[in-house]
Motif scaffolding. Structure first.
Motif, PDB file in Angstrom:
ATOM      1  N   ASP A   5       0.853  -1.227   0.010  1.00 17.16           N
ATOM      2  CA  ASP A   5      -0.035   0.107   0.110  1.00 17.16           C
ATOM      3  C   ASP A   5       0.940   1.227  -0.049  1.00 17.16           C
ATOM      4  O   ASP A   5       1.480   1.397   0.934  1.00 17.16           O
ATOM      5  CB  ASP A   5      -0.813  -0.010   1.519  1.00 17.16           C
ATOM      6  CG  ASP A   5      -1.962  -0.874   1.197  1.00 17.16           C
ATOM      7  OD1 ASP A   5      -2.385  -1.561   0.147  1.00 17.16           O
ATOM      8  OD2 ASP A   5      -2.290  -1.279   2.296  1.00 17.16           O
ATOM      9  N   HIS A   6       0.892   2.093  -1.211  1.00 19.32           N
ATOM     10  CA  HIS A   6       1.992   3.032  -1.294  1.00 19.32           C
ATOM     11  C   HIS A   6       1.161   4.475  -1.342  1.00 19.32           C
ATOM     12  O   HIS A   6       0.046   4.503  -1.826  1.00 19.32           O
ATOM     13  CB  HIS A   6       2.523   2.836  -2.645  1.00 19.32           C
ATOM     14  CG  HIS A   6       3.378   1.618  -2.770  1.00 19.32           C
ATOM     15  ND1 HIS A   6       4.648   1.751  -2.294  1.00 19.32           N
ATOM     16  CD2 HIS A   6       3.152   0.650  -3.158  1.00 19.32           C
ATOM     17  CE1 HIS A   6       5.413   0.464  -2.514  1.00 19.32           C
ATOM     18  NE2 HIS A   6       4.099  -0.317  -3.089  1.00 19.32           N
ATOM     19  N   ALA A   7       1.649   5.486  -0.546  1.00 21.97           N
ATOM     20  CA  ALA A   7       1.197   6.588  -0.545  1.00 21.97           C
ATOM     21  C   ALA A   7       0.816   7.436  -1.838  1.00 21.97           C
ATOM     22  O   ALA A   7       1.822   7.411  -2.824  1.00 21.97           O
ATOM     23  CB  ALA A   7       1.886   7.680   0.431  1.00 21.97           C
ATOM     24  N   SER A   8      -0.208   7.873  -2.222  1.00 24.94           N
ATOM     25  CA  SER A   8      -0.344   8.604  -3.357  1.00 24.94           C
ATOM     26  C   SER A   8      -0.038  10.149  -3.181  1.00 24.94           C
ATOM     27  O   SER A   8      -0.089  10.613  -4.413  1.00 24.94           O
ATOM     28  CB  SER A   8      -2.310   8.388  -3.662  1.00 24.94           C
ATOM     29  OG  SER A   8      -2.858   8.981  -2.581  1.00 24.94           O
ATOM     30  N   THR A   9      -0.026  10.562  -2.186  1.00 28.24           N
ATOM     31  CA  THR A   9       0.234  12.059  -2.310  1.00 28.24           C
ATOM     32  C   THR A   9       1.345  12.096  -0.936  1.00 28.24           C
ATOM     33  O   THR A   9       1.341  11.192   0.047  1.00 28.24           O
ATOM     34  CB  THR A   9      -0.977  13.047  -1.854  1.00 28.24           C
ATOM     35  OG1 THR A   9      -1.515  12.580  -0.608  1.00 28.24           O
ATOM     36  CG2 THR A   9      -1.992  12.868  -2.874  1.00 28.24           C
ATOM     37  N   ALA A  10       2.060  13.238  -1.072  1.00 31.18           N
ATOM     38  CA  ALA A  10       2.843  13.634   0.163  1.00 31.18           C
ATOM     39  C   ALA A  10       1.917  14.047   1.405  1.00 31.18           C
ATOM     40  O   ALA A  10       1.164  14.751   1.115  1.00 31.18           O
ATOM     41  CB  ALA A  10       3.840  14.563  -0.223  1.00 31.18           C
ATOM     42  N   PHE A  11       2.507  13.888   2.466  1.00 34.59           N
ATOM     43  CA  PHE A  11       1.879  14.422   3.656  1.00 34.59           C
ATOM     44  C   PHE A  11       3.063  14.732   4.671  1.00 34.59           C
ATOM     45  O   PHE A  11       4.029  14.396   4.968  1.00 34.59           O
ATOM     46  CB  PHE A  11       1.111  13.378   4.330  1.00 34.59           C
ATOM     47  CG  PHE A  11       0.660  13.508   5.768  1.00 34.59           C
ATOM     48  CD1 PHE A  11      -0.549  14.246   5.814  1.00 34.59           C
ATOM     49  CD2 PHE A  11       1.471  13.069   6.774  1.00 34.59           C
ATOM     50  CE1 PHE A  11      -0.950  14.465   7.246  1.00 34.59           C
ATOM     51  CE2 PHE A  11       0.805  13.249   7.993  1.00 34.59           C
ATOM     52  CZ  PHE A  11      -0.283  13.881   8.271  1.00 34.59           C
ATOM     53  N   ILE A  51       5.454  10.631  -1.193  1.00 34.95           N
ATOM     54  CA  ILE A  51       4.688   9.585  -2.244  1.00 34.95           C
ATOM     55  C   ILE A  51       5.545   8.312  -2.690  1.00 34.95           C
ATOM     56  O   ILE A  51       6.824   8.379  -2.506  1.00 34.95           O
ATOM     57  CB  ILE A  51       4.680  10.490  -3.669  1.00 34.95           C
ATOM     58  CG1 ILE A  51       3.838  11.742  -3.447  1.00 34.95           C
ATOM     59  CG2 ILE A  51       4.072   9.535  -4.576  1.00 34.95           C
ATOM     60  CD1 ILE A  51       3.947  12.311  -4.886  1.00 34.95           C
ATOM     61  N   GLY A  52       4.690   7.273  -2.253  1.00 36.28           N
ATOM     62  CA  GLY A  52       5.143   6.053  -2.584  1.00 36.28           C
ATOM     63  C   GLY A  52       5.441   5.327  -1.200  1.00 36.28           C
ATOM     64  O   GLY A  52       5.752   4.133  -1.111  1.00 36.28           O
ATOM     65  N   LYS A  53       5.854   5.980  -0.278  1.00 29.44           N
ATOM     66  CA  LYS A  53       5.944   5.185   1.294  1.00 29.44           C
ATOM     67  C   LYS A  53       4.669   4.460   1.624  1.00 29.44           C
ATOM     68  O   LYS A  53       3.520   4.699   1.581  1.00 29.44           O
ATOM     69  CB  LYS A  53       5.985   6.508   2.319  1.00 29.44           C
ATOM     70  CG  LYS A  53       6.628   5.830   3.674  1.00 29.44           C
ATOM     71  CD  LYS A  53       6.728   6.964   4.596  1.00 29.44           C
ATOM     72  CE  LYS A  53       7.400   6.654   6.083  1.00 29.44           C
ATOM     73  NZ  LYS A  53       7.793   7.774   6.876  1.00 29.44           N
ATOM     74  N   THR A  54       5.102   3.244   2.239  1.00 27.46           N
ATOM     75  CA  THR A  54       4.327   2.161   2.476  1.00 27.46           C
ATOM     76  C   THR A  54       3.589   2.652   3.858  1.00 27.46           C
ATOM     77  O   THR A  54       3.985   3.117   4.751  1.00 27.46           O
ATOM     78  CB  THR A  54       4.786   0.931   2.189  1.00 27.46           C
ATOM     79  OG1 THR A  54       5.619   0.567   3.542  1.00 27.46           O
ATOM     80  CG2 THR A  54       5.445   0.446   0.898  1.00 27.46           C
ATOM     81  N   ARG A  55       2.265   1.635   3.942  1.00 28.76           N
ATOM     82  CA  ARG A  55       1.747   1.894   5.122  1.00 28.76           C
ATOM     83  C   ARG A  55       2.558   1.051   6.279  1.00 28.76           C
ATOM     84  O   ARG A  55       2.523   1.446   7.333  1.00 28.76           O
ATOM     85  CB  ARG A  55       0.218   1.346   5.266  1.00 28.76           C
ATOM     86  CG  ARG A  55      -0.821   2.241   4.434  1.00 28.76           C
ATOM     87  CD  ARG A  55      -2.251   1.968   5.086  1.00 28.76           C
ATOM     88  NE  ARG A  55      -2.846   0.680   4.449  1.00 28.76           N
ATOM     89  CZ  ARG A  55      -3.952   0.332   4.591  1.00 28.76           C
ATOM     90  NH1 ARG A  55      -4.693   0.946   5.518  1.00 28.76           N
ATOM     91  NH2 ARG A  55      -4.597  -0.820   3.955  1.00 28.76           N
TER      92      ARG A  55
END
Length: 354
Positions: A126-132, A187-191
């Motif tokens: 599960d990869h992040a779709s946006t930066a946070f 972006i792309g960092k996993t849960r």
């Protein structure tokens, strides 16, 4: 440790009449394979660590029944049990997903090999779709962030499947410490990576259980109250073991210092040490963080040292099937032959059936 009935607990100490099955479901479709089904469950390897739950399951397929099935994406629940005085009793493990369905023809025999992986491994997909990112004054605690990430309510993971976080017990940090601007999601960092990072600030750990929820708790790491004991004396009363390995290792690093960054208005610092390993081979790590006080910095450093102490290998055991054993259980193995015992938390386990 999963709760077992008294009859199942008693039966598994003998190691006889062991049962094993897997139930595969997708929508209204359901298939069960065990030791007494038409297509027999032949063998199984089922390893678990704090961050991974996988299995490889081989099922007899001489009648070609499984050849016609497409089992990829099915949910698989593996259960272990024994034939007890109350009948056949099972204890279910955490649900897995079939990611591979392999048909094998060898020596005139047909079989099907299923490759399954669990919820922690799925979090790694599960990869992040946006930066946070958060401001330095953001009030969200570690607990708030974990709940939002698993629940798919945090923007980068809103496209993911929601998972329930259940807090069985908490330490003094998980709902107090605010990682603020030091916690970021690219972006792309996993849960899974987020979960590892957030829990690393606390003494809490987590595992997926049979209910499909992520159970977070503060584990027992010392004392004389054990989740389970193994003992090679009085075999009628105790759960014996086949072999035991005793290992001494250094905790590395063995001193952690948590401190404010140089640009923070007020400077705080705290440290924790594994005294034995530090004396033998001092290795330190320094971690900048936004902390509210030196006491909080020390509490986080102590949590990190405790994690390192729990994770460093003290040995291992090979035992008859314990249907309720789980990662992080606090166990004791008493060895009458060597006249010693070993105490620690289960860091990994592999269940084998053949």
């Amino acid at each position: 440790m999963r709760t077992l009935t008294s009859t199942l607990t008693s039966a598994q100490k003998t190691g006889e009449s062991m049962l094993c099955k897997i139930v595969l479901t997708s929508g209204a479709n359901s298939y069960t394979y065990g030791i007494d089904t038409t297509n027999v469950l032949l063998r199984l390897s089922h390893p678990e660590t704090p961050w991974s739950q996988t299995a490889k399951v081989t099922i007899e397929n001489n009648d070609n029944t499984l050849t016609a099935l497409s089992l990829e994406g099915y949910q698989g629940v593996i259960s272990y049990g024994f034939n007890t005085s109350a009948g056949d009793e099972y204890s279910a493990t955490a649900p897995l997903k079939v990611k591979g369905h392999e048909l094998i023809s060898s020596g005139g025999e047909l079989s099907c090999l299923l490759d399954l992986y669990g919820l922690p491994d799925q979090l790694g997909d599960d990869h992040a779709s946006t930066a946070f990112s958060m401001e330095s004054s953001d009030p969200r605690t570690v607990k708030t962030l974990i709940t939002a990430i698993l629940g798919a309510t945090l923007a980068p993971y809103s496209h993911c499947t929601a998972i329930t976080a259940t807090y069985d017990s908490e330490d003094s940090l998980i709902d107090v410490f605010k990682p603020a601007d030091f916690f970021r999601i690219g972006i792309g960092k996993t849960r899974l990576a987020c979960l590892k990072e957030l829990l690393s600030y606390t003494k809490c750990v987590g595992i997926f259980k049979a209910d499909g929820q992520y159970h977070i708790f503060s584990p027992t790491v010392s004392g004389t109250t054990y989740d389970y004991e193994y003992n090679d004396t009085d075999l009628a009363a105790n759960h014996t073991f086949f072999s035991k390995v005793y290992r001494n290792r250094l905790v590395l690093p063995n001193k952690i210092t948590v401190k404010s960054s140089a640009d923070h208005t007020t400077q705080y610092s705290g440290s924790a040490t594994d005294a034995t390993s530090y004396t033998l081979l001092p290795k330190e790590n320094f971690i900048p963080m936004r902390v509210a006080s030196s006491a909080q910095a020390q509490a986080i450093a102590e949590a990190m040292i405790q994690k390192l102490q729990v994770d460093h290998e003290k040995g291992n055991g090979y035992v008859p099937m314990n249907c309720g054993q789980e990662v992080y259980d606090y166990v004791k193995i008493t060895d009458a032959v060597e006249n010693d015992n070993r105490v620690g938390n289960v860091g990994y386990l592999t269940r084998l059936y053949d």
